[in-house]
Enzyme design. Sequence first.
Site: not given
Ligand code: CP
Length: 318
Positions: A116, A143, A146, A234, A272, A300
Amino acid sequence: MTAATEGQDDGDDAPVRHLLDVDDLDADELTALLDAAAAFGRSRDPPPSRALVGRSVVLLFEQPSTRTRVSFERAVTDLGGDTVFMGPGETQLSRGEPLRDTARCLAGYTDAIVARVEDHESLTELATYADVPVVNALSDRAHPCQTLADLLTVREVAGDLDGATAAWVGDGNNVARSFALGCAATGVDLTVATPPEHGLDDATLDRAAALGDAPTVTHDPETAVAGADVVYTDAWVSMNHSDRAERLATFETGGFQVDASLLPADAAFMHCLPAHRGAEVTDAVVESDRSVVWRQAENRRHAQTALLERLLAADARR
Ligand code: CP
């Protein structure tokens, strides 16, 4: 998998596969992955696959996470492997060690890097220097993990992806960009409603068109949600936005909040997460029986189990 970004190759084997965005998978791979994920999701037992026994996955996270971290950790455990979590500030990266050096060292200890990052170029660098699969666990640009869960959720709601209708309402952000690619690749008819200054970029629209149909673009949320099987939103402000007050005002005055009056009676609500109740969505919608956000979050895990199983099966050199 045949269409992933290619990394370093030692010359004797097939190129390492990475998942930096959705279009690193071709349509057949995406469908097969979603089928496998759905099968994992139907079973309450650990998956029959033990593809990661004796293998280790490092989670290299520059930003906080709830869903992505835990769902990846559970996916690896279910496949028989183990994880090493390196959170923000926990590596020598924070003291200036080059990412390419980190990539080569981590590849010597582990079998995949789930990262990340704040800057998508960091993923590209990891994939260039690590001779193990690199998976995008969120960047400023994309992402894809996701999106895998999102497509699984749309399929559960609509029965089939091809011909399903989806509306994205809000910011044309990283989640929206990957979702647009995923919808294009699987035949989901997507309409995106954003303020004019926060829309999807032309490059994303072009990539979506190359995969299938580019989304319909509008600035009117009511137009977008009409007839939609799912309505997806989002956060209006992400970690890399400094213009917080201005953005909140733009989305709020533009009518981009998903409330009970905007959500069609027969549409499912997707997010998400984390959700900002009172901003992009109301508490009542998140908690309503139209909300599939918890199922979406659980997906997920199933999607990433299927992804890791396939990525590491393709990288069978170790
Ligand atoms: N949707 C998502 O990526 O959640 P987090 O930031 O909690 O990993």
